[in-house]
Scaffold this motif. Sequence first.
Motif, PDB file in Angstrom:
ATOM      1  N   LEU A 140       4.205   5.554  -5.439  1.00  0.00           N
ATOM      2  CA  LEU A 140       4.433   5.550  -6.887  1.00  0.00           C
ATOM      3  C   LEU A 140       3.413   6.411  -7.636  1.00  0.00           C
ATOM      4  O   LEU A 140       3.755   7.077  -8.617  1.00  0.00           O
ATOM      5  CB  LEU A 140       4.423   4.118  -7.424  1.00  0.00           C
ATOM      6  CG  LEU A 140       5.655   3.287  -7.060  1.00  0.00           C
ATOM      7  CD1 LEU A 140       5.473   1.843  -7.521  1.00  0.00           C
ATOM      8  CD2 LEU A 140       6.904   3.891  -7.664  1.00  0.00           C
ATOM      9  N   VAL A 141       2.171   6.407  -7.173  1.00  0.00           N
ATOM     10  CA  VAL A 141       1.149   7.262  -7.795  1.00  0.00           C
ATOM     11  C   VAL A 141       1.519   8.734  -7.598  1.00  0.00           C
ATOM     12  O   VAL A 141       1.431   9.541  -8.532  1.00  0.00           O
ATOM     13  CB  VAL A 141      -0.251   6.956  -7.227  1.00  0.00           C
ATOM     14  CG1 VAL A 141      -1.264   7.995  -7.669  1.00  0.00           C
ATOM     15  CG2 VAL A 141      -0.700   5.571  -7.651  1.00  0.00           C
ATOM     16  N   THR A 142       1.957   9.072  -6.396  1.00  0.00           N
ATOM     17  CA  THR A 142       2.376  10.445  -6.124  1.00  0.00           C
ATOM     18  C   THR A 142       3.559  10.825  -7.007  1.00  0.00           C
ATOM     19  O   THR A 142       3.583  11.911  -7.607  1.00  0.00           O
ATOM     20  CB  THR A 142       2.762  10.607  -4.635  1.00  0.00           C
ATOM     21  OG1 THR A 142       1.673  10.181  -3.824  1.00  0.00           O
ATOM     22  CG2 THR A 142       3.105  12.041  -4.307  1.00  0.00           C
ATOM     23  N   LEU A 143       4.538   9.962  -7.090  1.00  0.00           N
ATOM     24  CA  LEU A 143       5.717  10.220  -7.910  1.00  0.00           C
ATOM     25  C   LEU A 143       5.356  10.371  -9.385  1.00  0.00           C
ATOM     26  O   LEU A 143       5.865  11.263 -10.074  1.00  0.00           O
ATOM     27  CB  LEU A 143       6.737   9.102  -7.726  1.00  0.00           C
ATOM     28  CG  LEU A 143       8.039   9.237  -8.494  1.00  0.00           C
ATOM     29  CD1 LEU A 143       8.796  10.491  -8.044  1.00  0.00           C
ATOM     30  CD2 LEU A 143       8.895   8.000  -8.293  1.00  0.00           C
ATOM     31  N   ALA A 144       4.465   9.531  -9.875  1.00  0.00           N
ATOM     32  CA  ALA A 144       4.047   9.611 -11.278  1.00  0.00           C
ATOM     33  C   ALA A 144       3.333  10.928 -11.570  1.00  0.00           C
ATOM     34  O   ALA A 144       3.569  11.554 -12.608  1.00  0.00           O
ATOM     35  CB  ALA A 144       3.149   8.428 -11.627  1.00  0.00           C
ATOM     36  N   ALA A 145       2.462  11.353 -10.669  1.00  0.00           N
ATOM     37  CA  ALA A 145       1.742  12.607 -10.872  1.00  0.00           C
ATOM     38  C   ALA A 145       2.694  13.801 -10.831  1.00  0.00           C
ATOM     39  O   ALA A 145       2.579  14.729 -11.642  1.00  0.00           O
ATOM     40  CB  ALA A 145       0.643  12.766  -9.824  1.00  0.00           C
ATOM     41  N   LEU A 146       3.652  13.786  -9.913  1.00  0.00           N
ATOM     42  CA  LEU A 146       4.633  14.873  -9.851  1.00  0.00           C
ATOM     43  C   LEU A 146       5.524  14.888 -11.090  1.00  0.00           C
ATOM     44  O   LEU A 146       5.869  15.960 -11.597  1.00  0.00           O
ATOM     45  CB  LEU A 146       5.484  14.742  -8.587  1.00  0.00           C
ATOM     46  CG  LEU A 146       4.775  15.108  -7.289  1.00  0.00           C
ATOM     47  CD1 LEU A 146       5.636  14.725  -6.087  1.00  0.00           C
ATOM     48  CD2 LEU A 146       4.434  16.582  -7.256  1.00  0.00           C
ATOM     49  N   THR A 147       5.870  13.726 -11.592  1.00  0.00           N
ATOM     50  CA  THR A 147       6.657  13.642 -12.816  1.00  0.00           C
ATOM     51  C   THR A 147       5.877  14.202 -14.001  1.00  0.00           C
ATOM     52  O   THR A 147       6.421  14.939 -14.832  1.00  0.00           O
ATOM     53  CB  THR A 147       7.065  12.184 -13.091  1.00  0.00           C
ATOM     54  OG1 THR A 147       7.814  11.697 -11.974  1.00  0.00           O
ATOM     55  CG2 THR A 147       7.897  12.058 -14.350  1.00  0.00           C
ATOM     56  N   ALA A 148       4.598  13.887 -14.072  1.00  0.00           N
ATOM     57  CA  ALA A 148       3.758  14.410 -15.149  1.00  0.00           C
ATOM     58  C   ALA A 148       3.648  15.931 -15.066  1.00  0.00           C
ATOM     59  O   ALA A 148       3.709  16.629 -16.091  1.00  0.00           O
ATOM     60  CB  ALA A 148       2.375  13.779 -15.101  1.00  0.00           C
ATOM     61  N   VAL A 185       0.843  -1.202   0.000  1.00  0.00           N
ATOM     62  CA  VAL A 185       0.000   0.000   0.000  1.00  0.00           C
ATOM     63  C   VAL A 185       0.874   1.247   0.000  1.00  0.00           C
ATOM     64  O   VAL A 185       0.625   2.196  -0.755  1.00  0.00           O
ATOM     65  CB  VAL A 185      -0.954  -0.003   1.216  1.00  0.00           C
ATOM     66  CG1 VAL A 185      -1.742   1.292   1.293  1.00  0.00           C
ATOM     67  CG2 VAL A 185      -1.886  -1.201   1.161  1.00  0.00           C
ATOM     68  N   ASN A 186       1.921   1.259   0.823  1.00  0.00           N
ATOM     69  CA  ASN A 186       2.838   2.399   0.859  1.00  0.00           C
ATOM     70  C   ASN A 186       3.527   2.598  -0.484  1.00  0.00           C
ATOM     71  O   ASN A 186       3.655   3.728  -0.961  1.00  0.00           O
ATOM     72  CB  ASN A 186       3.892   2.211   1.951  1.00  0.00           C
ATOM     73  CG  ASN A 186       3.358   2.480   3.331  1.00  0.00           C
ATOM     74  OD1 ASN A 186       2.559   3.383   3.517  1.00  0.00           O
ATOM     75  ND2 ASN A 186       3.791   1.689   4.284  1.00  0.00           N
ATOM     76  N   LEU A 187       3.980   1.516  -1.076  1.00  0.00           N
ATOM     77  CA  LEU A 187       4.642   1.615  -2.374  1.00  0.00           C
ATOM     78  C   LEU A 187       3.692   2.103  -3.461  1.00  0.00           C
ATOM     79  O   LEU A 187       4.064   2.946  -4.286  1.00  0.00           O
ATOM     80  CB  LEU A 187       5.242   0.266  -2.766  1.00  0.00           C
ATOM     81  CG  LEU A 187       6.467  -0.182  -1.981  1.00  0.00           C
ATOM     82  CD1 LEU A 187       6.872  -1.589  -2.389  1.00  0.00           C
ATOM     83  CD2 LEU A 187       7.611   0.779  -2.194  1.00  0.00           C
ATOM     84  N   ALA A 188       2.480   1.591  -3.466  1.00  0.00           N
ATOM     85  CA  ALA A 188       1.511   1.985  -4.494  1.00  0.00           C
ATOM     86  C   ALA A 188       1.170   3.469  -4.396  1.00  0.00           C
ATOM     87  O   ALA A 188       1.195   4.187  -5.412  1.00  0.00           O
ATOM     88  CB  ALA A 188       0.249   1.139  -4.377  1.00  0.00           C
ATOM     89  N   THR A 189       0.884   3.950  -3.207  1.00  0.00           N
ATOM     90  CA  THR A 189       0.536   5.363  -3.064  1.00  0.00           C
ATOM     91  C   THR A 189       1.739   6.258  -3.346  1.00  0.00           C
ATOM     92  O   THR A 189       1.595   7.331  -3.942  1.00  0.00           O
ATOM     93  CB  THR A 189      -0.034   5.653  -1.664  1.00  0.00           C
ATOM     94  OG1 THR A 189       0.902   5.237  -0.675  1.00  0.00           O
ATOM     95  CG2 THR A 189      -1.359   4.948  -1.446  1.00  0.00           C
TER      96      THR A 189
END
Length: 68
Positions: free
Chosen positions: A47-55, A41-45
Amino acid sequence: MTTTHPKASDNSAAHTALWALVAVSGVANLVASVAQAPLLVNLATGLVTLAALTALGTRHLRARRTRV
């Protein structure tokens, strides 16, 4: 030399959605950490945060290049 800036309305819905995703996934990551949720759960959330910031960063850099 005149520079043109993109209108505030250009893709503002996508910009707002990405910031909302950063906020929601960041809070979810915080809650998962405090609640000692499983590592997945920690990794998934995270990674989603990181992906959105990268975008968001990619959009910013592309917009900067097109302004010149």
